[in-house]
Enzyme design. Structure first.
Site, PDB file in Angstrom:
ATOM      1  N   ARG A  41       0.818  -1.209   0.000  1.00  0.00           N
ATOM      2  CA  ARG A  41       0.000   0.000   0.000  1.00  0.00           C
ATOM      3  C   ARG A  41       0.859   1.269   0.000  1.00  0.00           C
ATOM      4  NH1 ARG A  41      -4.824  -1.925   4.174  1.00  0.00           N
ATOM      5  NH2 ARG A  41      -6.051  -3.035   2.599  1.00  0.00           N
ATOM      6  N   LYS A 198     -19.265 -18.497   3.612  1.00  0.00           N
ATOM      7  CA  LYS A 198     -20.684 -18.361   3.898  1.00  0.00           C
ATOM      8  C   LYS A 198     -21.443 -17.595   2.821  1.00  0.00           C
ATOM      9  CE  LYS A 198     -20.199 -18.467   8.953  1.00  0.00           C
ATOM     10  NZ  LYS A 198     -20.493 -17.737  10.211  1.00  0.00           N
ATOM     11  N   GLY A 351      -8.775 -10.276   0.056  1.00  0.00           N
ATOM     12  CA  GLY A 351      -7.501 -10.731   0.596  1.00  0.00           C
ATOM     13  C   GLY A 351      -7.100 -12.135   0.189  1.00  0.00           C
ATOM     14  N   GLY A 374     -13.072  -4.371   1.463  1.00  0.00           N
ATOM     15  CA  GLY A 374     -14.469  -4.028   1.719  1.00  0.00           C
ATOM     16  C   GLY A 374     -15.073  -3.178   0.620  1.00  0.00           C
TER      17      GLY A 374
END
Length: 397
Positions: A41, A198, A351, A374
């Protein structure tokens, strides 16, 4: 999406002598001693900073780091290690300034790093008072932190409201371009891979993509739930039986459009979740009650590879098996290499996805690798990110 771009301002000669405030994403992992363990980053932030410096701007850069408590600065919250690494990459001194909200001294051609912005009271709740103070520090605000683009905070959204000029830095602009190319105006067929443990965490993504994609490849625990929806047994595999109806609805919505959710025809099973557990390839119709499905089988992987190689656009979020264990990594590797070999434009994010890309060394064969976890997921959900919204609004004003 129409936003003002910092690169355009530079080319137009509108940056020299101006105070430029760059919101970067410098939230890097550190060890217990505070040493940076991975600097991607920071390296990704350098082009924007260099662009501003070469244009003769007085440059201020800030970022959050970790999860500090507002109003309670602790040494562990400091951007000092980031300043040191940034100085090495830029080949110049990068002073670190604390208590900067009420004023910053920086001359044209110089760069300073402003201490962890999440320590400022009102940052996370997008305090107007704080945002106005930040905006008063600069002539040009540059948002170059896609990883925070889904958060409406003072240093990401509020400052963009009140700064004289608000624009997208090169990293954010590249994300906007890649997302638009993949989702807004994709070359068909458009295939999406959505994998994870999930369905519940990615149900809105699956529902949103089912309205647009030509093929929706599911993997991991999500695939197990879809196998249940297709009437298959999955033994003791990870799944969410309560969401079988939702999975079935996604399948039906795709079929109604002439699109597909490919259900595995074979799987790789084990009796225990362990790296050294013996792996057995089974037809999807032959899973035993005590089996754990930990990967897609070779026939399924080959079928998916053929679809990916023929795609026009690929969106990839998640490995299709437990790729951390070599015995259950072949499905993910086959998919990854098919994406690399495809002539399609591909965009990947998340990720675990980035870890798979690194494991198989295909960084240069993926069209675009998203830097925001996100934020990338919220784009896939069909949401308009706050950063995109405010920059587009400022560009239209």
């Amino acid at each position: 999406m129409n936003v003002l771009r910092f690169s355009d301002l530079v080319q137009q000669g509108q940056v020299a002598g101006k105070r430029v405030f760059i919101r970067a994403d410098l939230n890097v992992p550190q060890d217990d001693g505070g040493r940076i363990t991975e600097d991607t980053r920071i390296r990704a932030s350098i082009p924007c900073i260099e662009m501003a410096l070469k244009a003769g701007a007085a440059v201020m850069v800030t970022s959050h780091l970790g999860r500090p408590t507002e109003g309670e600065f602790k040494p562990a919250d400091s951007l000092a290690p980031v300043a040191q690494r940034m100085a090495e990459l830029l080949g110049r001194e990068v002073p670190l300034l604390a208590d900067w909200v009420d004023g910053v001294e920086v001359a044209p051609g110089q760069v300073v790093l402003l201490e962890n912005c999440r320590v400022n009271p009102g940052e996370k709740k997008n305090s107007e008072e704080l945002a106005r103070k930040m905006a008063a520090l600069c002539d040009i605000f540059v948002h170059d932190a896609f990883g925070t683009a889904h958060r409406a905070e003072a240093s990401t959204y509020g400052i963009a409201q009140f700064a004289p000029v608000a624009c997208a830095g090169p990293l954010l602009a590249a994300e906007i371009d890649a997302i638009s190319k993949a989702l807004a105006a994709p070359k068909r067929p458009l295939l999406a891979i959505v994998a994870g443990s999930k369905v519940s965490t990615k149900l809105t993504i699956l529902q949103s993509l089912s309205k647009n994609v030509d093929g929706l490849i599911v993997g991991g625990g999500i695939a197990n739930t879809f196998m249940l929806a297709a009437g298959l047994k999955i033994g003791k595999s990870l799944a969410e039986p309560a969401l079988v109806d939702e999975a079935r609805t996604v399948i039906q919505a795709m079929q109604a459009r002439g699109a597909q959710v490919p259900i595995p025809v074979d799987v790789v099973c084990a009796k225990a979740f362990a790296a050294d557990a013996p792996a057995t390839v089974k037809a999807a119709t032959e899973v035993a009650d005590d089996d754990l499905i930990l990967d897609i089988g070779p026939k399924t992987a080959a079928l998916l590879a053929d679809k990916l190689k023929a795609a026009g656009t690929i969106v990839w979020n998640g490995p299709v098996g437990v790729f951390e264990f070599d015995a259950f990594a072949r499905g993910t590797e086959t998919v990854a290499r098919a994406i690399a070999a495809s002539s399609a434009f591909s965009i990947a994010g998340g990720g675990d996805t980035l870890a798979a890309i690194a494991k198989y060394g295909i960084e240069h064969e993926v069209g675009y690798i998203s830097t925001g976890g996100g934020a990338f997921l919220e784009v896939l959900e069909g949401r308009t990110l706050p950063a995109f919204e405010i920059l587009a609004r400022r560009a239209a004003a």
